[in-house]
Design a protein around this motif. Structure first.
Motif, PDB file in Angstrom:
ATOM      1  N   LEU A  12       0.834  -1.202   0.000  1.00 54.34           N
ATOM      2  CA  LEU A  12       0.000   0.000   0.000  1.00 54.34           C
ATOM      3  C   LEU A  12       0.873   1.259   0.000  1.00 54.34           C
ATOM      4  O   LEU A  12       0.593   2.229  -0.709  1.00 54.34           O
ATOM      5  N   ARG A  44      -8.769  -1.960   3.556  1.00 57.50           N
ATOM      6  CA  ARG A  44      -7.628  -1.374   2.849  1.00 57.50           C
ATOM      7  C   ARG A  44      -7.945   0.005   2.296  1.00 57.50           C
ATOM      8  O   ARG A  44      -7.092   0.903   2.309  1.00 57.50           O
ATOM      9  N   ARG A  48      -5.884   3.277   3.343  1.00 58.00           N
ATOM     10  CA  ARG A  48      -5.219   4.042   2.292  1.00 58.00           C
ATOM     11  C   ARG A  48      -5.616   5.513   2.360  1.00 58.00           C
ATOM     12  O   ARG A  48      -4.784   6.403   2.187  1.00 58.00           O
TER      13      ARG A  48
END
Length: 282
Positions: A12, A44, A48
């Protein structure tokens, strides 16, 4: 909140550093990714969004030097740190920057409040902690801490299962001329043929492309998901991605229901290539 997924944090961070590399170069700043990796099990997209916000702030308010981002393991936790050499935040202002609509007296720090309020709210949704350590004139260190998952990464990043992609015909739809130019340059640098459109009508006119990258907020009555549905009706089999800065759960769920992949702005070359190369992507 969508079901958590298990993934490696470094993947990421590589994605984010790649997406901000141009901004750092334009300001004459360094942007470095430190060593280390860890596996987490969380949303995620939301994680992020948090790190993207912190990294964006670090670059925005740093005039000299640069930003370093890295991962540390501490016991059973993972600590993602974003360290900048910016103006720093005074002790009395540290709690204020996490309040919505707060603005600091230092003009260089104007606008920090809203973004960090979003960071704090999103971290709370994930059960993650957010810490700030800063010295005026020396810079700031923001850290996001969350539990470390056990075992191996469940999903293989798209770039590791990528197949070779030959030249494609690409449609890029965005009402922002700067974004259109940047994405056209990105696609063109990969050898793809590009057509750009600023409006729904322009996008639909003579639709013949193989893939489409469509902004979500087009400034009118038709949003990106609705336009993709119309493009697919005109061009059955079209692969289309929604390109947006909106990392909300609502949009993610709507896109999933429509069979559309969401790619977050600013779109990195790695994310662009990975989506095109990943088998089975709509």
């Amino acid at each position: 909140m969508p079901a958590p997924t298990r993934f490696g944090v470094r993947d990421l961070l590589v994605e984010l550093v790649d997406s901000f590399a141009g901004q750092a170069r334009a300001k004459g700043l360094t942007l470095r990714l430190g060593p280390g990796d860890a596996v987490v099990e969380t949303d995620r997209v939301l994680l992020r969004s948090i790190v993207q916000n912190l990294l964006g702030n670090g670059l925005r308010y740093t005039a000299r030097g640069g930003v370093v981002i890295g991962v540390r393991r501490r016991g059973g936790t993972v600590r993602i740190e974003v360290v900048d050499s910016g103006p720093g935040i005074a002790d009395g202002d540290r709690s204020r920057v996490f309040r919505e609509f707060e603005r600091l007296a230092n003009a260089e720090d104007a606008g920090l409040g809203l973004g960090l309020a979003i960071v704090a709210r999103t971290a709370a949704l994930l059960g993650a902690g957010v810490e700030l350590d800063s010295r005026v004139g020396r810079g700031s260190r923001f850290a996001v801490t969350l539990p470390m998952a056990e075992g191996a990464v469940a999903a293989v990043p798209a770039r590791t299962v990528a197949r070779e992609v030959g030249p494609l015909s690409c449609l890029i739809v965005d009402d922002d001329a700067g974004v259109r130019r940047a994405m056209a340059a990105l696609a063109g640098s990969r050898g793809h043929a590009v057509r750009v459109a600023a409006t729904v009508d322009e996008a639909l006119a003579g639709m013949a492309e193989e893939v489409a990258f469509v902004d979500h907020d087009l400034g009118g009555d038709v949003d990106g998901l609705a336009l993709i549905a119309r493009l697919r009706a005109a061009r059955p089999g079209l692969r289309a991605a929604l390109v947006t800065a909106d990392a909300s759960r609502t949009l993610a769920e709507a896109a999933q229901a429509a069979g559309v992949t969401v790619l977050l702005k600013p779109l990195s070359g790695e994310a662009f290539d990975g989506w095109l190369a990943a088998p089975g992507k709509a």
